[in-house]
Design a protein around this motif. Structure first.
Motif, mmCIF file in Angstrom:
data_model
loop_
_atom_site.group_PDB
_atom_site.id
_atom_site.type_symbol
_atom_site.label_atom_id
_atom_site.label_comp_id
_atom_site.label_asym_id
_atom_site.label_seq_id
_atom_site.Cartn_x
_atom_site.Cartn_y
_atom_site.Cartn_z
ATOM 1 N N ALA A 515 0.830 -1.203 0.000
ATOM 2 C CA ALA A 515 0.000 0.000 0.000
ATOM 3 C C ALA A 515 0.868 1.258 0.000
ATOM 4 C CB ALA A 515 -0.919 -0.013 1.220
ATOM 5 N N ALA A 528 -6.012 1.783 -1.504
ATOM 6 C CA ALA A 528 -7.267 1.602 -0.766
ATOM 7 C C ALA A 528 -7.621 0.127 -0.641
ATOM 8 C CB ALA A 528 -8.391 2.363 -1.467
ATOM 9 N N ASP A 529 -7.450 -0.624 -1.712
ATOM 10 C CA ASP A 529 -7.781 -2.053 -1.682
ATOM 11 C C ASP A 529 -6.884 -2.816 -0.710
ATOM 12 O OD1 ASP A 529 -9.717 -1.565 -3.575
ATOM 13 O OD2 ASP A 529 -8.520 -2.290 -5.271
ATOM 14 N N THR A 531 -5.008 -1.667 1.902
ATOM 15 C CA THR A 531 -5.261 -1.317 3.302
ATOM 16 C C THR A 531 -6.638 -1.804 3.733
ATOM 17 O OG1 THR A 531 -5.952 0.882 2.528
ATOM 18 C CG2 THR A 531 -3.694 0.649 3.357
ATOM 19 N N GLY A 532 -7.607 -1.766 2.816
ATOM 20 C CA GLY A 532 -8.932 -2.297 3.133
ATOM 21 C C GLY A 532 -8.885 -3.778 3.467
ATOM 22 N N VAL A 587 -1.804 2.153 8.595
ATOM 23 C CA VAL A 587 -2.705 1.525 7.623
ATOM 24 C C VAL A 587 -3.975 2.356 7.464
ATOM 25 C CG1 VAL A 587 -4.151 -0.507 7.193
ATOM 26 C CG2 VAL A 587 -1.802 -0.794 8.008
ATOM 27 N N ASN A 591 -5.235 4.379 4.132
ATOM 28 C CA ASN A 591 -6.558 4.105 3.585
ATOM 29 C C ASN A 591 -7.343 5.401 3.417
ATOM 30 O OD1 ASN A 591 -9.679 3.300 4.350
ATOM 31 N ND2 ASN A 591 -8.675 1.764 3.059
ATOM 32 N N LEU A 595 -8.654 7.153 -0.100
ATOM 33 C CA LEU A 595 -10.084 7.394 -0.334
ATOM 34 C C LEU A 595 -10.339 8.855 -0.689
ATOM 35 C CD1 LEU A 595 -11.582 5.230 2.555
ATOM 36 C CD2 LEU A 595 -11.688 4.744 0.105
ATOM 37 N N ILE A 607 -13.042 6.538 8.501
ATOM 38 C CA ILE A 607 -11.744 6.028 8.959
ATOM 39 C C ILE A 607 -11.118 7.014 9.943
ATOM 40 C CG2 ILE A 607 -9.402 5.413 8.247
ATOM 41 C CD1 ILE A 607 -11.475 3.336 7.458
#
Length: 688
Positions: A515, A528-529, A531-532, A587, A591, A595, A607
């Protein structure tokens, strides 16, 4: 043979003049007597030194009346005056090596390989004609202009001792072992390269090296000046130099990071490089015990070093001019030599046991942990999060970073660069020595993290591999470095557990670094993916208080190596005993930033609210970029992110200009001057 047309242009007529040449006269009136034919042959050639070994062997040969009834033609191999240092004959594919032979090797059958019935004039040796020797061996004539070969071996262009009973031609090497399918020999050198690091019982020289490069130098001065005469690639253990000039050549071999030059002086001395000379490989402990020379690195599989000055001790006095491996290439012959490659200490490069692998990897982990903290100090000083006066023990080293007054010669710049590349070199060596099927996820995370940090702080850096270690480095394509980092981390994430005990390296660490790399490249969807995925795993959670956050093994710790922090580091990091490399707060911040950059401010706000709730603050609405940037500084002070983030956000010039920051120059550190001096192909970062 390749390029035959070129051979026609460069072929030199070989002349061997040994006394008067006589044309055959009328056939004898009486039948030839075998003993007389042999005696007359020996008598006519006994003063010809160049074929004396063959002639001496003829004295014990018996022929039948049938074999001599038409007279004989002899193809006499030239002596090999280097017989004691040349390897024995071998067939290399369809190319025959130059042969060293003595009288004992010339059995009656071998002698008959070189004799055919009939007295054949030069005009009779026509292209494509196949002769049958007295032993039954097929001998194929190849002819281009005045140059003649027999089974690929070049012969002399003159008849010797010609009478009605006999005619003799010289050939460059023995014909035994050749075939009608052999290629035409030119003046060539075949170098067989043995990888001594693969030594094992039953493999006294190791295994044939599968790749690499061999250089020939016309003199040791040329080697010192970097001027090679010829270069060839190793293919399945061998490098072939075809159609080269006769002469004495020094040989230098490189195969990956292994080579044939050992302990070379850093600079030429009186016009020459000097180094150690292998005298073989220790095959057993008994051989070491019996070795009369004191050698500090004596170990099974290691090189024996030549005691040049015969003082019974191997040390810096036992050096010779380089290159010490040499081969004399002779006109019209294919000469073969063998060369060993390896390390100065092969035993130190042998495959690691699982215990050794773990110990060496742990040693690198300790070094990375210390380096990470030095980078965090550098980042804090560059970004203004800290002032050097608050850490007087570090002021002398890190002081120039405070006001951007550093130059490429600053020791701190060199330390940060060399620290990272020393880990990479160590990890490369560990990987090369790791047995197959060993999981390398942790090693790959270490290496990817190091490259990522070097990219953040130094910009356009080189990829250092086992193949180019020890050679001149140059800046790599930044995309190639980035792709390497991503590939390392993706492979690691597939191998590692979701979480490791004690803050060790895990899948979570690999995903977090992926990330971070994605943010560095502006790939916000990937950031984003990734950390998600970490958030959704439920593996980590926010610590409520500082004591919980910076607790060894706490819920926030993703990767930590805080053992052995000295007092100055603890003082810098608010007196804490735990200084994580990656934690869960980072993290969440990555994220939220991704976003916001994607226009998903409301999701980013949710978040950010998790971080606000921990601080006891009321929740907010949608997040903005400024809010997220502010959270980075508030939530992770002095943790080694702020300067890199400010550069990435394009805020460094506004925030740091008053402290001496110059846009287009100070976004990265300079490449150390020592690196620039040692690697002429490196390009310095702009402005330095």
């Amino acid at each position: 043979m390749k390029n035959l047309n070129r051979m026609v242009m460069v072929a030199v007529v070989l002349s061997f003049v040994f006394g008067c040449k006589k044309d055959p006269v009328n056939p004898p009136e009486e039948s030839r007597k075998p003993a007389e034919v042999i005696d007359n042959l020996i008598s006519s050639l006994e003063t010809t030194e160049t074929i004396s070994v063959f002639v001496d062997a003829l004295k014990g040969l018996s022929l039948s009346a049938t074999e001599v009834e038409e007279g004989i033609t002899v193809f006499a191999p030239l002596n090999d005056e280097d017989a004691q240092i040349q390897p024995q004959a071998r067939m290399m594919g369809n190319k025959m090596s130059a042969q060293a032979f003595g009288a004992d090797d010339l059995s009656p059958m071998v002698l008959k390989d070189h004799i055919v019935k009939g007295v054949l004039k030069l005009a009779d040796l026509t292209n494509g004609r196949v002769l049958i020797s007295l032993s039954g061996k097929e001998l194929k004539i190849s002819r281009i202009g005045d140059t003649i070969w027999i089974n690929g071996v070049q012969i002399g262009s003159d008849e010797m001792g010609a009478t009605v009973d006999q005619v003799v031609y010289t050939v460059k090497t023995l014909l035994s072992g050749t075939s009608v399918d052999d290629e035409l020999q030119t003046t060539s050198l075949e170098v067989t390269v043995w990888d001594a690091t693969a030594w094992a019982p039953g493999q006294p020289s190791g295994v044939e090296a599968m790749s690499g490069t061999v250089w020939l130098y016309a003199s040791q001065q040329d080697y010192a000046n970097g001027v090679a005469a010829y270069e060839a690639t190793i293919d399945t253990g061998k490098a072939l130099f075809e159609d080269i000039e006769p002469g004495l050549y020094g040989i230098v071999v490189e195969s990956g990071d292994k080579g044939s030059i050992f302990y070379q002086t850093t600079e030429p001395q009186e016009g020459y490089y000097f180094g150690m000379v292998p005298a073989g490989i220790f095959q057993s402990q008994a051989e070491i015990d019996e070795w009369p020379v004191m050698q500090p690195d004596a170990a099974v599989g290691n090189f024996k070093w030549t005691d040049v000055n015969s003082d019974g001790v191997i040390n810096g006095q036992d050096v010779v001019r380089l290159p010490y491996e040499q081969a004399e290439v002779k006109d019209g012959r294919v000469t073969s030599v063998e060369v060993l490659v390896g390390y100065g200490d092969n035993a130190a490069h042998k495959p690691l046991t699982p215990e050794e692998f773990g110990a060496q990897l742990n040693a690198v982990h300790n070094q990375i942990g210390a380096w990470q903290k030095e980078l965090a100090i550098a980042d804090a000083l560059l970004s203004g999060e800290a002032v050097v006066d608050t850490i007087p023990a570090l002021a002398s080293r890190f002081g120039p970073l405070t006001n951007f007054s550093f130059t490429p010669a600053a020791p701190v710049i060199n330390d940060l660069w060399q620290g990272g590349y020393s880990f990479i070199r160590s990890l490369n060596v560990i990987e090369s020595r790791t047995p197959e099927a060993t999981e390398l996820g942790t090693l790959r995370v270490f290496r990817a993290y190091t490259y990522l940090q070097l990219m953040h702080y130094f910009g356009n850096i080189p990829l250092a591999t086992m193949e180019n270690q020890g050679t001149s480095l140059s800046n790599s394509d930044p995309d190639a470095v980035y792709d390497f980092i991503v590939a390392e981390l993706e492979r690691a994430a597939a191998q590692l557990p979701q979480r490791a005990a004690g803050g060790g390296v895990s899948k979570g660490a690999a995903l977090a670094l992926l990330a971070k790399a994605a943010l560095f490249k502006g790939n916000y969807q990937a950031a984003a993916d990734l950390t998600g995925q970490i958030i959704a795993s439920g593996t980590y959670s926010l610590g409520i208080s500082t004591a919980q956050i910076f607790q060894s093994g706490g819920s926030e710790i993703i990767w930590d190596h805080s053992e052995g922090m000295d007092a100055s580091i603890k003082q810098f990091f608010f007196g804490r005993s735990v200084f994580p490399i990656i934690r869960y707060t980072e993290v969440l911040l990555m994220n939220a930033e991704a976003l916001v950059a994607m226009g998903k401010e409301e999701e980013a706000g949710q978040i950010c609210n998790q971080l606000a709730e921990r601080r006891g603050l009321p929740p907010g609405g949608s997040a903005t970029a400024d809010q997220v940037w502010g959270l980075w500084g508030r939530e992770m002070p002095k943790e080694g992110n702020q300067f890199v983030n400010m550069v990435r956000w394009g805020q460094a010039a506004n925030a740091l200009g008053w402290r001496g920051y110059t846009e287009g120059r100070n976004s990265v550190l300079p490449i150390p001057q020592s690196v620039m001096d040692a690697n002429p192909n490196m390009r310095q970062n702009p402005g330095y």
